[in-house]
Design an enzyme around this catalytic site. Structure first.
Site, PDB file in Angstrom:
ATOM      1  N   ARG A  20       0.826  -1.216   0.000  1.00 15.28           N
ATOM      2  CA  ARG A  20       0.000   0.000   0.000  1.00 15.28           C
ATOM      3  C   ARG A  20       0.857   1.262   0.000  1.00 15.28           C
ATOM      4  NH1 ARG A  20      -3.638   0.142   4.771  1.00 15.28           N
ATOM      5  NH2 ARG A  20      -1.871  -0.910   5.684  1.00 15.28           N
ATOM      6  N   ASN A  38      -6.163  -2.561   2.097  1.00 16.29           N
ATOM      7  CA  ASN A  38      -6.134  -4.013   2.254  1.00 16.29           C
ATOM      8  C   ASN A  38      -7.566  -4.518   2.325  1.00 16.29           C
ATOM      9  OD1 ASN A  38      -3.339  -4.265   2.358  1.00 16.29           O
ATOM     10  ND2 ASN A  38      -3.253  -4.177   4.581  1.00 16.29           N
TER      11      ASN A  38
END
Length: 93
Positions: A20, A38
């Site tokens: 990320r 996520n």
């Protein structure tokens, strides 16, 4: 050029490997907007908005991801442009 938006679902070893953070840095460097998060199933989901050519570059890079990641698949869907002003990390869903 017209703005477009794509939703990416990235599977493989993509959580706990800075994927990320890599996505945020890469999207910002490319001038894209949107978000990344996520998912509870172990995948990472991202919505990227911007010039189609630049999004295609991000998608190519997303197949590699962060150095510790192992990307098995990047699924791509067209979505409506959400008009995001920046690219951010969101919480897990």
């Amino acid at each position: 050029m017209a703005r477009v938006a794509r939703r990416l679902t990235i599977t493989g070893q993509v959580q706990g490997v800075w994927y990320r953070a890599w996505a945020v840095e890469t999207a910002q460097d490319l001038g894209l907007t949107g978000w990344v998060r996520n998912r509870s199933d172990g995948s990472v989901e991202a919505v990227v908005e911007g010039d189609e050519t630049v999004i295609e570059r991000f998608i190519s890079l997303a197949h590699i991801g962060s150095p510790a990641a192992r990307v098995d698949r990047v699924a791509i869907d067209d979505v409506a442009d959400g008009g995001h002003q920046d690219f951010t990390k969101r919480t897990t869903v």
